[in-house]
Motif scaffolding. Structure first.
Motif, mmCIF file in Angstrom:
data_model
loop_
_atom_site.group_PDB
_atom_site.id
_atom_site.type_symbol
_atom_site.label_atom_id
_atom_site.label_comp_id
_atom_site.label_asym_id
_atom_site.label_seq_id
_atom_site.Cartn_x
_atom_site.Cartn_y
_atom_site.Cartn_z
ATOM 1 N N TRP A 213 13.131 15.199 55.725
ATOM 2 C CA TRP A 213 13.770 14.089 55.035
ATOM 3 C C TRP A 213 13.700 14.390 53.534
ATOM 4 C CZ3 TRP A 213 16.617 10.306 57.039
ATOM 5 C CH2 TRP A 213 16.471 10.017 58.390
ATOM 6 N N ALA A 214 14.848 14.299 52.862
ATOM 7 C CA ALA A 214 14.911 14.534 51.415
ATOM 8 C C ALA A 214 15.260 13.215 50.730
ATOM 9 C CB ALA A 214 15.954 15.599 51.082
ATOM 10 N N LEU A 215 14.330 12.730 49.934
ATOM 11 C CA LEU A 215 14.452 11.439 49.259
ATOM 12 C C LEU A 215 14.680 11.664 47.763
ATOM 13 C CD1 LEU A 215 13.976 8.275 49.052
ATOM 14 C CD2 LEU A 215 11.545 8.861 48.728
ATOM 15 N N VAL A 216 15.688 10.999 47.196
ATOM 16 C CA VAL A 216 15.935 11.013 45.757
ATOM 17 C C VAL A 216 15.894 9.573 45.267
ATOM 18 C CG1 VAL A 216 17.519 11.647 43.894
ATOM 19 C CG2 VAL A 216 17.417 13.049 45.979
ATOM 20 N N MET A 217 15.067 9.304 44.240
ATOM 21 C CA MET A 217 14.974 7.965 43.663
ATOM 22 C C MET A 217 15.123 8.063 42.154
ATOM 23 S SD MET A 217 12.124 6.102 46.104
ATOM 24 C CE MET A 217 12.509 4.473 45.464
ATOM 25 N N SER A 218 15.747 7.050 41.576
ATOM 26 C CA SER A 218 16.147 7.109 40.171
ATOM 27 C C SER A 218 15.855 5.803 39.457
ATOM 28 C CB SER A 218 17.648 7.411 40.054
ATOM 29 O OG SER A 218 18.012 8.549 40.826
ATOM 30 N N LYS A 219 15.625 5.915 38.159
ATOM 31 C CA LYS A 219 15.594 4.760 37.264
ATOM 32 C C LYS A 219 16.915 4.703 36.505
ATOM 33 C CE LYS A 219 10.659 4.065 36.296
ATOM 34 N NZ LYS A 219 9.619 3.993 35.223
ATOM 35 N N GLY A 220 17.292 3.467 36.112
ATOM 36 C CA GLY A 220 18.535 3.294 35.364
ATOM 37 C C GLY A 220 19.717 2.957 36.239
ATOM 38 N N THR A 221 19.491 2.657 37.530
ATOM 39 C CA THR A 221 20.593 2.255 38.409
ATOM 40 C C THR A 221 20.995 0.820 38.085
ATOM 41 O OG1 THR A 221 19.253 1.277 40.171
ATOM 42 C CG2 THR A 221 19.534 3.675 40.204
ATOM 43 N N SER A 222 22.079 0.367 38.688
ATOM 44 C CA SER A 222 22.514 -1.029 38.531
ATOM 45 C C SER A 222 21.909 -1.935 39.594
ATOM 46 C CB SER A 222 24.044 -1.104 38.616
ATOM 47 O OG SER A 222 24.497 -0.619 39.876
ATOM 48 N N TYR A 223 21.052 -1.381 40.453
ATOM 49 C CA TYR A 223 20.502 -2.165 41.548
ATOM 50 C C TYR A 223 19.454 -3.161 41.057
ATOM 51 C CZ TYR A 223 22.561 1.648 44.267
ATOM 52 O OH TYR A 223 23.421 2.578 44.787
ATOM 53 N N GLN A 224 19.481 -4.360 41.623
ATOM 54 C CA GLN A 224 18.487 -5.384 41.321
ATOM 55 C C GLN A 224 17.343 -5.364 42.325
ATOM 56 O OE1 GLN A 224 19.283 -7.341 38.372
ATOM 57 N NE2 GLN A 224 20.646 -5.569 38.403
ATOM 58 N N SER A 225 17.662 -5.057 43.566
ATOM 59 C CA SER A 225 16.637 -4.936 44.616
ATOM 60 C C SER A 225 17.205 -4.094 45.749
ATOM 61 C CB SER A 225 16.213 -6.312 45.132
ATOM 62 O OG SER A 225 17.309 -6.997 45.716
ATOM 63 N N GLN A 226 16.316 -3.628 46.644
ATOM 64 C CA GLN A 226 16.727 -2.753 47.738
ATOM 65 C C GLN A 226 15.959 -3.084 49.009
ATOM 66 O OE1 GLN A 226 16.272 1.409 46.562
ATOM 67 N NE2 GLN A 226 18.482 1.642 46.415
ATOM 68 N N SER A 227 16.570 -2.707 50.140
ATOM 69 C CA SER A 227 15.911 -2.836 51.435
ATOM 70 C C SER A 227 16.364 -1.673 52.310
ATOM 71 C CB SER A 227 16.293 -4.171 52.097
ATOM 72 O OG SER A 227 15.611 -4.343 53.323
ATOM 73 N N TRP A 228 15.503 -1.213 53.223
ATOM 74 C CA TRP A 228 15.900 -0.137 54.122
ATOM 75 C C TRP A 228 15.541 -0.501 55.561
ATOM 76 C CZ3 TRP A 228 12.055 1.922 57.079
ATOM 77 C CH2 TRP A 228 10.747 1.857 56.599
ATOM 78 N N ARG A 229 16.263 0.102 56.480
ATOM 79 C CA ARG A 229 16.020 -0.077 57.914
ATOM 80 C C ARG A 229 16.236 1.263 58.610
ATOM 81 N NH1 ARG A 229 14.983 -4.273 55.820
ATOM 82 N NH2 ARG A 229 15.518 -6.410 56.468
ATOM 83 N N THR A 230 15.475 1.542 59.668
ATOM 84 C CA THR A 230 15.749 2.690 60.537
ATOM 85 C C THR A 230 15.921 2.180 61.959
ATOM 86 O OG1 THR A 230 13.364 3.117 60.846
ATOM 87 C CG2 THR A 230 14.508 4.342 59.106
ATOM 88 N N ARG A 231 16.929 2.715 62.647
ATOM 89 C CA ARG A 231 17.226 2.275 64.009
ATOM 90 C C ARG A 231 17.722 3.462 64.835
ATOM 91 N NH1 ARG A 231 14.815 -1.317 62.135
ATOM 92 N NH2 ARG A 231 15.295 -3.555 62.142
ATOM 93 N N ARG A 232 17.441 3.426 66.137
ATOM 94 C CA ARG A 232 17.943 4.468 67.036
ATOM 95 C C ARG A 232 19.455 4.382 67.182
ATOM 96 N NH1 ARG A 232 14.391 8.619 67.618
ATOM 97 N NH2 ARG A 232 12.276 7.788 67.826
ATOM 98 N N ASN A 233 19.966 3.166 67.254
ATOM 99 C CA ASN A 233 21.406 2.956 67.368
ATOM 100 C C ASN A 233 21.976 2.603 66.002
ATOM 101 O OD1 ASN A 233 21.420 3.282 70.242
ATOM 102 N ND2 ASN A 233 20.585 1.210 70.417
ATOM 103 N N PHE A 234 23.284 2.692 65.877
ATOM 104 C CA PHE A 234 23.895 2.352 64.594
ATOM 105 C C PHE A 234 23.505 0.930 64.202
ATOM 106 C CE2 PHE A 234 27.126 0.879 61.679
ATOM 107 C CZ PHE A 234 27.213 1.944 60.799
ATOM 108 N N PRO A 235 23.061 0.710 62.944
ATOM 109 C CA PRO A 235 22.453 -0.576 62.576
ATOM 110 C C PRO A 235 23.461 -1.663 62.218
ATOM 111 C CG PRO A 235 22.327 0.956 60.738
ATOM 112 C CD PRO A 235 22.912 1.732 61.894
#
Length: 494
Positions: free
Chosen positions: A462-484
């Motif tokens: 798994w290759a993760l890239v995280m950045s400062k200076g985005t326009s995002y206010q908050s984030q959430s993630w999910r992992t699922r076996r089937n399409f989420p």
């Protein structure tokens, strides 16, 4: 002064003042030109109960009609109204594509009261003819020209006027040269030149600001000013355009005492498949725009074309579990977009499209195909790509040091494909690779003010890239076996 209706616009895509074509004014029986309100004509704004403006086509190919649909909707991002394209007579706005008849639009709500006789250039009562025309569009017109002209004419249709006629512009015209130019190139009389180029509105009839970047501004060549002042071609809505249209058609009642902040909703910002799971990232922005997703076993070219026609742009494209997953969004700010699929890495296509002013949005791989998405209007000022059989950590460091940031990273067919861009908007950037899903690393970097900007899986990592200076206010993630699908619907409402 005879009452007139101003319908001028510039025809050619290349910035050369001497090549400009302009449409003549349409004689309009009810519009008193002394009542212009600076950048817009207030009396002709669409009424508050007219939040949906219907639009139909009198003629034109499906290609041309889809271009209008693609770019016109951008105004609705900032105004409390939207355009609905219908296939019937009597729509509020009726569009034609008569070649050689200029590009123009009636102003504001007069579109649903009058039409234009394209042979005489005069207005007539009723809705049997066009209220807007595009006289130089064809299959070879550039997307830059499509966007510029369509945004300009739909600005007129919403009540906006020409910015270069503002008395606050301070343009010091070389009047003899301007007269000579338009008389020679347009066969205009002195009165025509005065009316269309030199006359100004009253200062009391402006919004108090002059905006040389407005989509409603003519280009001005320094050859025709006394002090060398010039304004180039404007291809995008300016900050002033967005502010003005939001003032004319406010999204909330400005007189209300309950000034609640509009609710921010999650939208898909990352979607990838790896290690037999779907990984979904959703983020909140300051502005929430419409978004759709589709999954298909075959590459979704028909769906892309359909939603391009509705003003959406590709914001995510991935493959996994036997499915192509397509995400398209409105309000991306992109001016044009293309995609290509190839069995081999699309090196030649990238170089060709770079030469045409496009930049890479994303590269993905699935079902034996590389899928490339490139766009104009990204804001990038430079871009590189590299493919490596190993994770390209050295290349990332090299180009970070040169001011680039990772904007796309994927794995396919034995290759890591890295794309880095200048002026991506990020301040700082980090990456992590793990042989497990990096949930702890995400939380750690969230706590430090970073947001996920790329997450992909390849070659057991798994290759993760995280950045400062985005326009995002908050984030959430999910992992699922089937399409989420359920998780997307759940977060879209939060």
């Amino acid at each position: 002064m005879r009452p007139i209706f101003t319908l001028l616009f510039l025809a050619l895509a290349q910035w050369a003042f001497a090549q400009v074509q302009s449409c003549q004014d349409i004689v309009f029986p009810t519009l008193n030109s002394s009542l212009y309100q600076g950048v817009y004509y207030n009396d002709l704004r669409w009424d508050d109960d007219h939040k949906i403006i219907t639009v139909s086509f009198i003629n034109g190919s499906a290609f041309l009609q889809n271009k209008v649909k693609q770019y016109a909707v951008e105004w609705g991002t900032y105004a409390n109204l939207r355009f609905e394209f219908v296939n019937r007579a009597g729509a509020d706005i009726r569009i034609s594509f008569y070649p050689g008849k200029g590009s123009w639009s009636l102003i504001g709500k007069q579109s649903n009261q009058f039409s234009v006789d394209v042979n005489t250039g005069r207005s007539v009562s009723g809705l049997n003819g066009p209220s807007m025309n595009y006289g130089w569009f064809n299959e070879k017109t550039t997307d830059q020209e499509f966007r510029r002209t369509i945004l300009h004419e739909f600005g007129h249709a919403l009540g906006l006027l020409h910015e270069h006629l503002s008395p606050l512009s301070g343009i010091k015209w070389n009047i003899p040269k301007v007269y000579a130019h338009y008389m020679q190139t347009q066969n205009w009389s002195k009165e025509d030149v005065d009316k269309n180029v030199l006359n100004k509105y009253s200062v009391t009839q402006t919004n108090g600001e002059y905006d040389p970047k407005s989509i409603m501004h003519y280009p001005v060549s320094k050859e025709f000013t006394l002090d060398g002042y010039e304004v180039g071609w404007n291809y995008l809505l300016s900050a002033g355009d967005k502010k003005t249209i939001a003032t004319i058609y406010p999204k909330s009642n400005p007189t209300t005492t309950n000034k609640e902040t509009p609710k921010q909703l999650y939208r898909i910002s990352g979607l990838t498949y790896g290690d037999s799971i779907w990984s979904l990232t959703m983020s909140k922005n300051k502005v929430t725009n419409a978004q759709i997703w589709r999954t298909r076993p075959n590459f979704p070219n028909a769906e892309i074309q359909e939603f391009w026609g509705k003003g959406y742009q590709i914001s995510n494209l991935s493959y996994g579990g036997g499915l192509w997953a397509l995400v398209m969004s409105q309000g991306t700010g992109l001016s044009d977009q293309l995609w290509r699929t190839r069995p081999n890495f699309p090196e030649a296509e990238i170089n060709t499209l770079w030469d045409s002013g496009y930049y890479i949005n994303s590269i993905s791989y699935g079902n034996g195909l590389w899928a490339l998405v490139m766009s104009k209007g990204t804001g990038y000022t430079g871009q590189i790509w590299r493919t490596r059989s190993y994770f390209p950590k050295d290349e990332i460091k090299e180009f970070w040091d040169q001011g680039y940031h990772i904007t796309s990273l994927t794995y396919g067919n034995g290759l890591w494909a890295l794309v880095m861009s200048k002026n991506a908007g990020y301040q700082l950037q980090l990456w992590r690779t793990r042989n497990y899903y990096p949930k702890d690393e995400i939380q750690e970097l969230w706590d430090k003010g970073y947001h996920i900007t790329n997450l992909t899986y390849g070659n057991g990592l798994w290759a993760l890239v995280m950045s400062k200076g985005t326009s995002y206010q908050s984030q959430s993630w999910r992992t699922r076996r089937n399409f989420p699908a359920a998780e997307i619907d759940e977060l879209w409402k939060k």
